[in-house]
Design a protein around this motif. Structure first.
Motif, mmCIF file in Angstrom:
data_model
loop_
_atom_site.group_PDB
_atom_site.id
_atom_site.type_symbol
_atom_site.label_atom_id
_atom_site.label_comp_id
_atom_site.label_asym_id
_atom_site.label_seq_id
_atom_site.Cartn_x
_atom_site.Cartn_y
_atom_site.Cartn_z
ATOM 1 N N GLY A 146 0.899 -1.388 -0.064
ATOM 2 C CA GLY A 146 0.291 -0.075 0.127
ATOM 3 C C GLY A 146 1.102 1.249 0.078
ATOM 4 O O GLY A 146 1.822 1.402 0.850
ATOM 5 N N ARG A 147 0.510 1.969 -0.920
ATOM 6 C CA ARG A 147 1.301 3.316 -0.859
ATOM 7 C C ARG A 147 1.262 4.233 0.120
ATOM 8 O O ARG A 147 2.378 5.140 0.642
ATOM 9 C CB ARG A 147 0.975 4.235 -2.294
ATOM 10 C CG ARG A 147 -0.514 4.896 -2.381
ATOM 11 C CD ARG A 147 -1.099 5.276 -3.345
ATOM 12 N NE ARG A 147 -2.262 5.721 -3.197
ATOM 13 C CZ ARG A 147 -3.510 4.972 -3.180
ATOM 14 N NH1 ARG A 147 -3.353 3.529 -3.049
ATOM 15 N NH2 ARG A 147 -4.741 5.371 -3.030
ATOM 16 N N LYS A 148 0.141 4.348 1.107
ATOM 17 C CA LYS A 148 0.122 5.214 2.356
ATOM 18 C C LYS A 148 0.324 4.336 3.597
ATOM 19 O O LYS A 148 1.111 4.638 4.288
ATOM 20 C CB LYS A 148 -1.239 5.718 2.219
ATOM 21 C CG LYS A 148 -1.446 6.648 1.251
ATOM 22 C CD LYS A 148 -3.003 7.355 1.418
ATOM 23 C CE LYS A 148 -3.260 8.355 0.401
ATOM 24 N NZ LYS A 148 -4.537 9.001 0.413
ATOM 25 N N SER A 149 -0.297 3.236 3.525
ATOM 26 C CA SER A 149 -0.290 2.347 4.808
ATOM 27 C C SER A 149 1.319 1.603 4.879
ATOM 28 O O SER A 149 1.668 1.135 6.021
ATOM 29 C CB SER A 149 -1.271 1.122 4.751
ATOM 30 O OG SER A 149 -1.147 0.376 3.624
ATOM 31 N N GLY A 150 1.734 1.204 3.808
ATOM 32 C CA GLY A 150 3.007 0.277 3.704
ATOM 33 C C GLY A 150 2.767 -0.978 4.002
ATOM 34 O O GLY A 150 3.569 -1.796 4.178
ATOM 35 N N LYS A 151 1.633 -1.537 4.177
ATOM 36 C CA LYS A 151 0.823 -2.908 4.370
ATOM 37 C C LYS A 151 0.863 -3.634 3.118
ATOM 38 O O LYS A 151 0.677 -3.012 2.020
ATOM 39 C CB LYS A 151 -0.382 -2.824 5.205
ATOM 40 C CG LYS A 151 -0.254 -2.042 6.462
ATOM 41 C CD LYS A 151 -1.590 -2.207 7.167
ATOM 42 C CE LYS A 151 -1.605 -1.650 8.685
ATOM 43 N NZ LYS A 151 -2.832 -1.763 9.264
#
Length: 179
Positions: A49-54
């Motif tokens: 995920g680009r925002k979460s890093g998940k």
């Protein structure tokens, strides 16, 4: 568009509620090691995920497979460039795909509108009914079913080609992947 045979797209809304639940059911098949039931026509895409890093997962349809010596898989973003998986790959193109029971580290390459048009025209020759349904799902009305119509549709669809990652190439942080 008047006189062109196709109308401008009204992209489908991103799925929510029970529709989202249904579209995500194939992920459970892959997690249960039953991805082979979906055949070669679908793949599980694992990306960051680009925002979460998940780690994120989505199952997408393969619209083209290429060279068996250097395999690649091409998919279309049916929800357009706003689909989360598409935006995530734009931010970080390294991913893992699973087809059946085989997993591959890949890099996403984004096709130009011209390449997308040619791909869609070829796809429509092989799968005319599915190409019409795919076009309708994405908000395009195809009237004549000509190669030129599908070529025009394809120029508006974001296509992504996954190619095997070179394990010896430096990662985005400059380090090298382990073999």
């Amino acid at each position: 568009m008047s006189g062109s045979g196709i109308s401008e797209p009204g992209r489908p809304p991103l799925p929510a509620g029970w529709r989202r639940f249904l579209l995500r059911l194939p992920i459970r098949l892959y997690r249960a090691r039953l991805g082979r039931l979906l055949g070669r026509r679908f793949l599980l895409l694992e990306h960051i995920g680009r925002k979460s890093g998940k780690l994120r997962r989505v199952v997408v349809e393969v619209v083209a497979r290429d060279d068996p010596c250097r395999p690649s898989w091409t998919v279309a973003s049916g929800f357009g460039p706003q689909a989360a998986w598409y935006r995530n790959l734009r931010a970080r193109p390294q991913a893992t795909i699973q087809t059946g029971t085989q997993r591959h580290d890949v890099v996403a390459h984004f096709l130009s509108p011209e390449e997308g048009g040619e791909l869609m025209a070829r796809y429509a020759v092989r799968h005319p009914r599915t190409a019409r349904r795919l076009s309708a799902f994405m908000g395009f009305e195809v009237t004549d079913g000509t190669a030129e119509e599908f070529r025009r549709v394809g120029t508006s669809i974001p296509f992504v080609r996954f190619e095997l990652a070179d394990r010896n190439a430096p990662d985005s942080d400059g380090s090298r992947s382990e073999p």
